[in-house]
Design a protein around this motif. Sequence first.
Motif, mmCIF file in Angstrom:
data_model
loop_
_atom_site.group_PDB
_atom_site.id
_atom_site.type_symbol
_atom_site.label_atom_id
_atom_site.label_comp_id
_atom_site.label_asym_id
_atom_site.label_seq_id
_atom_site.Cartn_x
_atom_site.Cartn_y
_atom_site.Cartn_z
ATOM 1 N N SER A 29 22.918 -55.347 9.844
ATOM 2 C CA SER A 29 24.292 -55.843 9.867
ATOM 3 C C SER A 29 25.273 -54.719 10.204
ATOM 4 O O SER A 29 26.212 -54.909 10.991
ATOM 5 C CB SER A 29 24.620 -56.456 8.504
ATOM 6 O OG SER A 29 25.972 -56.789 8.429
ATOM 7 N N ALA A 30 25.038 -53.531 9.623
ATOM 8 C CA ALA A 30 25.926 -52.400 9.896
ATOM 9 C C ALA A 30 25.845 -51.994 11.365
ATOM 10 O O ALA A 30 26.852 -51.672 11.993
ATOM 11 C CB ALA A 30 25.562 -51.220 8.995
ATOM 12 N N SER A 100 30.156 -53.975 6.949
ATOM 13 C CA SER A 100 29.131 -54.391 5.991
ATOM 14 C C SER A 100 28.837 -53.321 4.939
ATOM 15 O O SER A 100 28.291 -53.640 3.891
ATOM 16 C CB SER A 100 27.853 -54.754 6.736
ATOM 17 O OG SER A 100 27.514 -53.692 7.594
ATOM 18 N N LEU A 101 29.167 -52.072 5.209
ATOM 19 C CA LEU A 101 28.885 -51.015 4.234
ATOM 20 C C LEU A 101 30.110 -50.646 3.400
ATOM 21 O O LEU A 101 30.017 -49.842 2.476
ATOM 22 C CB LEU A 101 28.349 -49.759 4.940
ATOM 23 C CG LEU A 101 27.019 -49.921 5.666
ATOM 24 C CD1 LEU A 101 26.598 -48.613 6.332
ATOM 25 C CD2 LEU A 101 25.919 -50.371 4.707
ATOM 26 N N GLN A 102 31.250 -51.250 3.720
ATOM 27 C CA GLN A 102 32.505 -50.934 3.028
ATOM 28 C C GLN A 102 32.370 -50.967 1.508
ATOM 29 O O GLN A 102 32.810 -50.078 0.813
ATOM 30 C CB GLN A 102 33.578 -51.967 3.426
ATOM 31 C CG GLN A 102 34.105 -51.780 4.819
ATOM 32 C CD GLN A 102 35.179 -50.729 4.872
ATOM 33 O OE1 GLN A 102 36.026 -50.668 4.007
ATOM 34 N NE2 GLN A 102 35.115 -49.885 5.864
ATOM 35 N N ARG A 103 31.765 -52.046 1.025
ATOM 36 C CA ARG A 103 31.708 -52.275 -0.413
ATOM 37 C C ARG A 103 30.888 -51.199 -1.120
ATOM 38 O O ARG A 103 31.005 -50.992 -2.320
ATOM 39 C CB ARG A 103 31.088 -53.648 -0.649
ATOM 40 C CG ARG A 103 31.568 -54.377 -1.872
ATOM 41 C CD ARG A 103 31.239 -55.851 -1.773
ATOM 42 N NE ARG A 103 29.826 -56.148 -1.639
ATOM 43 C CZ ARG A 103 28.956 -56.143 -2.655
ATOM 44 N NH1 ARG A 103 29.338 -55.823 -3.862
ATOM 45 N NH2 ARG A 103 27.684 -56.436 -2.445
ATOM 46 N N TYR A 104 30.030 -50.521 -0.349
ATOM 47 C CA TYR A 104 29.111 -49.578 -0.984
ATOM 48 C C TYR A 104 29.656 -48.160 -1.026
ATOM 49 O O TYR A 104 29.068 -47.302 -1.672
ATOM 50 C CB TYR A 104 27.751 -49.624 -0.281
ATOM 51 C CG TYR A 104 27.206 -51.025 -0.284
ATOM 52 C CD1 TYR A 104 26.689 -51.568 -1.456
ATOM 53 C CD2 TYR A 104 27.283 -51.833 0.847
ATOM 54 C CE1 TYR A 104 26.250 -52.872 -1.488
ATOM 55 C CE2 TYR A 104 26.843 -53.138 0.816
ATOM 56 C CZ TYR A 104 26.332 -53.652 -0.349
ATOM 57 O OH TYR A 104 25.902 -54.940 -0.386
ATOM 58 N N ALA A 105 30.784 -47.919 -0.342
ATOM 59 C CA ALA A 105 31.365 -46.572 -0.355
ATOM 60 C C ALA A 105 31.686 -46.167 -1.781
ATOM 61 O O ALA A 105 31.549 -45.011 -2.161
ATOM 62 C CB ALA A 105 32.615 -46.524 0.515
ATOM 63 N N SER A 106 32.102 -47.129 -2.587
ATOM 64 C CA SER A 106 32.482 -46.810 -3.962
ATOM 65 C C SER A 106 31.296 -46.944 -4.915
ATOM 66 O O SER A 106 31.434 -46.779 -6.119
ATOM 67 C CB SER A 106 33.605 -47.745 -4.402
ATOM 68 O OG SER A 106 33.189 -49.077 -4.208
ATOM 69 N N LYS A 107 30.127 -47.267 -4.377
ATOM 70 C CA LYS A 107 28.974 -47.496 -5.255
ATOM 71 C C LYS A 107 27.960 -46.374 -5.206
ATOM 72 O O LYS A 107 26.808 -46.568 -5.579
ATOM 73 C CB LYS A 107 28.285 -48.799 -4.853
ATOM 74 C CG LYS A 107 29.186 -49.985 -5.056
ATOM 75 C CD LYS A 107 28.407 -51.174 -5.487
ATOM 76 C CE LYS A 107 29.362 -52.218 -5.998
ATOM 77 N NZ LYS A 107 28.681 -53.380 -6.488
ATOM 78 N N ILE A 108 28.355 -45.220 -4.704
ATOM 79 C CA ILE A 108 27.420 -44.102 -4.719
ATOM 80 C C ILE A 108 27.644 -43.313 -6.005
ATOM 81 O O ILE A 108 28.728 -43.302 -6.558
ATOM 82 C CB ILE A 108 27.601 -43.171 -3.499
ATOM 83 C CG1 ILE A 108 29.026 -42.634 -3.439
ATOM 84 C CG2 ILE A 108 27.258 -43.901 -2.216
ATOM 85 C CD1 ILE A 108 29.224 -41.567 -2.406
ATOM 86 N N ASN A 109 26.576 -42.697 -6.472
ATOM 87 C CA ASN A 109 26.714 -41.898 -7.691
ATOM 88 C C ASN A 109 26.963 -40.441 -7.319
ATOM 89 O O ASN A 109 26.299 -39.545 -7.821
ATOM 90 C CB ASN A 109 25.450 -42.011 -8.537
ATOM 91 C CG ASN A 109 25.275 -43.426 -9.050
ATOM 92 O OD1 ASN A 109 26.238 -44.049 -9.479
ATOM 93 N ND2 ASN A 109 24.067 -43.945 -8.963
ATOM 94 N N GLY A 110 27.864 -40.189 -6.432
ATOM 95 C CA GLY A 110 28.180 -38.818 -6.040
ATOM 96 C C GLY A 110 27.160 -38.250 -5.062
ATOM 97 O O GLY A 110 26.076 -38.805 -4.887
#
Lengths: 220, 200
Positions: A29-30, A100-110
């Motif tokens: 999707s990305a 499609s990856l937008q939502r995951y930018a804030s879901k990384i653990n650093g």
Amino acid sequence: MKIKLHPSDQQLTLFAQGQAAPGESLIISAHVDMCPVCQKRMANVEMALAEQVLTEQSPLPDRQMQDMLAQILATPQASTTPAEVHYLELDGKHFALPRSLQRYASKINGWSHMVGKLWQARVDLGIHGRADFIYMEKGGSVPEHTHRGHELTLVLDGEFSDGKGHYDTGDFICCDGQHTHSPRTDADEGCLVFSVLDQPLHFTSGLARLLNPFSHLFFK
Amino acid sequence: MLVGIELNKYQAQGDVTNEMVACLHTVAAKRCQASFARLFHYFAPRLRAYALKQMGNDALAMELVQETLTNVWQKAHLFDASKGAPSTWIFTIARNIRFDMLRKQQHRKEDICADDLWPVLCEQTADLAQPELDEQVTLEQVGQLFEALPDKQKQVIEAIYIQGKSQQEVADALGIPLGTVKSRTRLALQRLKEMLSDED
Ligand SMILES: [Zn+2]
């Protein structure tokens, strides 16, 4: 800039049907978000699927039809809100991400600093296997390795080479057990990729072989 | 003779497509119940055949049909005839709903939903959120270009893209018609695009 590497017809069809594995679907999707060629391919695949799927009919009893229609008409019109824009940040650099990856930018653990000039941020997708953003600084490289399963890589920003080919922004790369490679980048701006793996990597050369017992810590 | 039949079939197909496009537009513009009923009667039995195969259970299949057609009713304004036929759009809605239903039903723990994978039911705002390859820019660049926009456009873009408001909310807040918000947004994005391509 021209994208050279795309998902295969089969990968794209399974994705369009909703039958591909979730991690694979996300990275395809990305790619589609970034690739006008595959946006057209997707539209064609979806049109063909719709024709094939929505030809056959399975009539409902009249009563059920009327009830359902009445229930639907009683629902209010939905208001949709545009999504916020997120950027992926590393060391003061901001990277624009495909939709499609937008939502995951804030879901990384650093970001964690790995070997050499390599940075990795795991994305917790809850999938079997793992997904990471990986950033290689100029001159950075991943030790030579092969794959027990599949490794899908999408170049989000910059470019890199692996001794077999040169990959540019937007390229979609599939590797499996037949491929041995050692990605590196010499681009000034470095290279950001998104990678989805279903099995740990297997390091094949020199000192890096010492990493194998620990590869689950790196690239599980 | 055979050719004649084939032609008729294709012509009939085209007529149905045109009719469905018109129905979707009327639903979007006027919430016309008769137009929706026409769409409903055409697509419900077709979606049910698909749903029965996919879900393998009549109750779940009916849920998939109802959920799909509810989205058609509520979000007809997202249909864009230049991108494809109504049947394609409606199939992709059903595919998305199937994906999310199966995920719930199988208690899968992936944090990936259909809206991430296929932007069928997302408001198409996102010229800025989906940078074209040649338009990948740094946040700083966007910031500078944004400052260069006329005040009225800046106000609208800020509310929508930075504060995440809908176009309707912006219209209400500023006391201007929705159409004006839409055209200001379009002009601003167009202007940003031009400024970006000038930079290359
Ligand atoms: Zn492509």
